[in-house]
Design an enzyme around this catalytic site. Structure first.
Site, short mmCIF file in Angstrom:
data_model
loop_
_atom_site.label_atom_id
_atom_site.label_comp_id
_atom_site.label_asym_id
_atom_site.label_seq_id
_atom_site.Cartn_x
_atom_site.Cartn_y
_atom_site.Cartn_z
CB SER A 20 -0.86 -0.09 1.29
OG SER A 20 -2.07 -0.85 0.83
CE LYS A 61 -3.75 0.52 -1.14
NZ LYS A 61 -4.42 0.38 0.11
CE1 TYR A 83 -3.70 -1.21 -4.83
CE2 TYR A 83 -4.67 -3.37 -4.92
CZ TYR A 83 -4.39 -2.56 -4.27
OH TYR A 83 -4.22 -2.63 -2.76
CE1 TYR A 126 -3.35 0.31 4.48
CE2 TYR A 126 -2.53 -0.41 6.52
CZ TYR A 126 -2.31 -0.42 5.10
OH TYR A 126 -1.54 -1.02 4.19
CB VAL A 150 -0.27 -5.80 4.18
CG1 VAL A 150 -1.63 -5.27 4.48
CG2 VAL A 150 -0.22 -6.29 2.70
N1 GLN Z 1 -1.58 -5.50 -2.14
C1 GLN Z 1 -2.39 -5.40 -0.96
C2 GLN Z 1 -3.99 -5.74 -0.96
O1 GLN Z 1 -4.56 -4.92 -1.93
C3 GLN Z 1 -2.14 -4.10 -0.31
C4 GLN Z 1 -2.63 -3.65 0.87
C5 GLN Z 1 -1.84 -3.13 1.79
O2 GLN Z 1 -0.81 -3.20 1.80
N2 GLN Z 1 -2.67 -2.44 2.87
O3 GLN Z 1 -4.55 -6.25 -0.56
#
Ligand code: GLN
Length: 315
Positions: free
Chosen positions: A66, A69, A193, A245, A263
């Site tokens: 993430s 992002k 993504y 988050y 994550v």
């Molecule tokens: N690739 C992970 C997902 O889409 C990324 C999520 C994350 O790092 N929170 O679930």
């Protein structure tokens, strides 16, 4: 330059915080991430002259997840301007898990709540500049490379592992498609993504990105403008309000540093130079045991201790 602490002190802090890895576990829903060693903890701080202070497991690379992002958001803002991007994705925290479909279902907002939850990030991935999925991904990876002056690679195993298990993300993408919010087909948007989530990064590279964000898009080492200060301001706002988050409020209260987690256990943090502190820092942390919110358990605790000892909070 002058970090406010010595390597010995940082080593001591890392070892003190390593025990917090038991407060979480590696991301179990992505098999390739579940295999990471949960006891690892490493940190690297980078100052404005490229000087570094590091401790713990620093010889590691891991996938952006993430953290990507915030960079894809910066990329589309740079390309199309803030006004256009904010027509497609909002800047409101949800208080829900990063991959939740609930905010969308209940509020039917007309655009994803923010670019740092999966729904918003998938929307942004589809907007990346380029005429094909390959070109869009290529442009993103080159944009990230322009921060660090080094080439980056995709972790194929993580990418395949994610693609095979991306059921929730696929559901979110279908939901976006049904709501006419996705500029590509579902599998195309997902592909970009999931690839951006699977880009490999080191602590040094990640800290450099944090440093450039801390210095409002201008690399203090090369003096190069990587992106505009308007975009940097919004990126930092989003990192504070949504970057950790649904634990972003607590992180802002107890750590107070604009940050984005993933994550895989990575955290990108940007300590801006400001009134009480002349020097800014980029900080990268890696510890793959993540808590219920999806944030690195020991990494968060280490940043909390560091911030309270050295007044890194922007508030
Ligand atoms: N690739 C992970 C997902 O889409 C990324 C999520 C994350 O790092 N929170 O679930």
């Amino acid at each position: 330059m002058r970090f406010p602490l010595s390597t010995d002190q940082l080593v001591h802090m890392v070892e003190e915080n390593r025990s917090h890895t038991i407060l979480g576990n590696t991301a179990q829903y992505i098999p390739a991430l579940a295999n990471q060693d949960p006891n690892q903890l490493g940190i690297l701080l980078m100052g404005a002259q490229g000087d570094m202070l590091m401790a713990g497991d620093t010889d590691v690379s891991f996938t952006l997840q993430s953290i990507s992002k915030i960079i894809s958001f910066i990329s589309v803002c740079q390309e199309y301007g803030l006004e256009h991007v904010l027509e497609k994705v909002d800047v409101e925290p949800t208080g829900e898990a990063f991959n939740s479909i609930i905010p969308f279902e209940i509020h039917r907002p007309g655009k994803p709540f923010n670019p740092l939850i999966n729904a918003g990030a998938i929307t942004v991935s589809a907007m990346l500049p380029g005429n094909s999925t390959d070109e869009k991904f290529q442009n993103l990876i080159e944009f990230i490379e322009s921060f660090i002056g080094e080439q980056l690679e995709l972790d194929e195993d993580v990418y395949i592992s994610e693609k095979e298990t991306a059921h929730r993300n696929r559901a979110l993408a279908y939901y976006l498609k049904e709501s006419n919010l996705l500029e590509l087909e579902v599998e195309e948007a997902l592909d970009i993504y999931l690839k951006q989530c699977s880009i490999n990064i080191t602590l040094k590279q990640l800290a450099r990105i944090g440093l450039i964000i801390a210095y409002n898009g201008k690399d203090p080492i090369t003096k190069k403008d990587v992106f505009s200060s308007d975009v940097a301001r919004l990126a930092k706002v989003l990192m504070v309000t949504c970057g950790m988050y649904n634990a972003s409020g607590k992180f802002a209260a107890h750590v107070g540093i604009p940050a984005k987690s993933g994550v895989s256990g990575g955290i990108l943090a940007a300590v801006p130079p400001q009134c009480h502190r002349e020097a800014g820092y980029g900080i990268a942390v890696y510890s793959p045991s993540i808590d219920v919110s999806g944030n690195s358990a020991a990494g968060t605790m280490l940043l909390k201790q560091l911030s309270s000892m050295f007044n890194f909070s922007i508030f």
